[in-house]
Design a protein around this motif. Sequence first.
Motif, PDB file in Angstrom:
ATOM      1  N   GLN A 166       0.832  -1.211   0.000  1.00  0.00           N
ATOM      2  CA  GLN A 166       0.000   0.000   0.000  1.00  0.00           C
ATOM      3  C   GLN A 166       0.866   1.261   0.000  1.00  0.00           C
ATOM      4  OE1 GLN A 166      -3.328   0.313  -0.394  1.00  0.00           O
ATOM      5  NE2 GLN A 166      -3.287  -1.907  -0.731  1.00  0.00           N
ATOM      6  N   GLU A 167       1.918   1.258   0.813  1.00  0.00           N
ATOM      7  CA  GLU A 167       2.816   2.420   0.886  1.00  0.00           C
ATOM      8  C   GLU A 167       3.517   2.663  -0.444  1.00  0.00           C
ATOM      9  OE1 GLU A 167       5.578   2.243   4.082  1.00  0.00           O
ATOM     10  OE2 GLU A 167       4.036   2.201   5.639  1.00  0.00           O
ATOM     11  N   LEU A 169       2.565   1.670  -3.463  1.00  0.00           N
ATOM     12  CA  LEU A 169       1.603   2.081  -4.490  1.00  0.00           C
ATOM     13  C   LEU A 169       1.248   3.565  -4.326  1.00  0.00           C
ATOM     14  CD1 LEU A 169      -0.804  -1.004  -4.622  1.00  0.00           C
ATOM     15  CD2 LEU A 169       0.884  -0.302  -6.341  1.00  0.00           C
ATOM     16  N   LYS A 170       1.141   3.999  -3.075  1.00  0.00           N
ATOM     17  CA  LYS A 170       0.881   5.425  -2.814  1.00  0.00           C
ATOM     18  C   LYS A 170       2.056   6.270  -3.296  1.00  0.00           C
ATOM     19  CE  LYS A 170      -0.196   8.673   0.920  1.00  0.00           C
ATOM     20  NZ  LYS A 170      -0.296   8.855   2.391  1.00  0.00           N
ATOM     21  N   LEU A 171       3.272   5.782  -3.040  1.00  0.00           N
ATOM     22  CA  LEU A 171       4.478   6.490  -3.481  1.00  0.00           C
ATOM     23  C   LEU A 171       4.564   6.578  -4.998  1.00  0.00           C
ATOM     24  CD1 LEU A 171       7.559   5.458  -1.293  1.00  0.00           C
ATOM     25  CD2 LEU A 171       6.743   7.773  -1.781  1.00  0.00           C
ATOM     26  N   SER A 172       4.099   5.550  -5.689  1.00  0.00           N
ATOM     27  CA  SER A 172       4.170   5.540  -7.153  1.00  0.00           C
ATOM     28  C   SER A 172       3.324   6.656  -7.756  1.00  0.00           C
ATOM     29  CB  SER A 172       3.724   4.183  -7.703  1.00  0.00           C
ATOM     30  OG  SER A 172       2.354   3.961  -7.467  1.00  0.00           O
ATOM     31  N   ALA A 173       2.259   7.025  -7.047  1.00  0.00           N
ATOM     32  CA  ALA A 173       1.422   8.140  -7.509  1.00  0.00           C
ATOM     33  C   ALA A 173       2.059   9.481  -7.169  1.00  0.00           C
ATOM     34  CB  ALA A 173       0.032   8.037  -6.877  1.00  0.00           C
ATOM     35  N   GLU A 174       2.737   9.521  -6.012  1.00  0.00           N
ATOM     36  CA  GLU A 174       3.365  10.766  -5.559  1.00  0.00           C
ATOM     37  C   GLU A 174       4.686  11.042  -6.275  1.00  0.00           C
ATOM     38  OE1 GLU A 174       3.816  10.129  -1.411  1.00  0.00           O
ATOM     39  OE2 GLU A 174       1.682  10.374  -0.940  1.00  0.00           O
TER      40      GLU A 174
END
Length: 219
Positions: A166-167, A169-174
């Motif tokens: 989850q972390e 995947l969130k970073l991949s957007a950021e």
Amino acid sequence: MVVRGKFEDDLKELQNKLVELVTFADHALAQSIVALESHNIDLALEIMDDDTKADILYEEINEFAILLITKQQPVAIDLRRIIIAIKIATDIERIADFAVNIAKSTIRIGQEPHVKPIIHLKKMYEITAVMLKEGLEAYKEENTQLAKKVAEMDDEVDSLYGETIQELLKLSAEKPESLSQISQLLFICRFLERAADHITNVAEYVFYLVKGKHYDLNN
């Protein structure tokens, strides 16, 4: 009696070969995490080069086990011991492969600073390493209580796996510019989670060895 004594010696030799394979896989996995954390490309390359040792040990275990079956025609518990050694060797060889896969991901990341501290990945590895050591002890001692403990530790790895995915995947957007590295970290996370699953298989084999029936410890 002499024949039985020779057979017991052969079973011990089979176990020793398996212990050697586990020791190799344990070391390779540990070194792969060191290489990842320190961006050590040379070490990663060494891990890849050494992988043939795991393949050779795996083949030796299989050939020796088949030889024992054909020559000794063992029954009941002895046959289970031989079959379990083959099964465990297959799972452990896969763990050695995961170490190589982590090394390859480390090379692909190169010297690029990690997008986030790899704390969760290291924790996943640490739990997996304990599982591997205690799984081996459970096998050697035919200890179902220890095998059950090993299987329960897999839940911790699964929990960390979910959080880490989850972390990342969130970073991949950021940080879309770091997508390549994040993809490799996602792969590494998966490799560690699968390694823990294979060790859980070892715990299940201990139950089969002792109880003579299969138990699903992955749920």
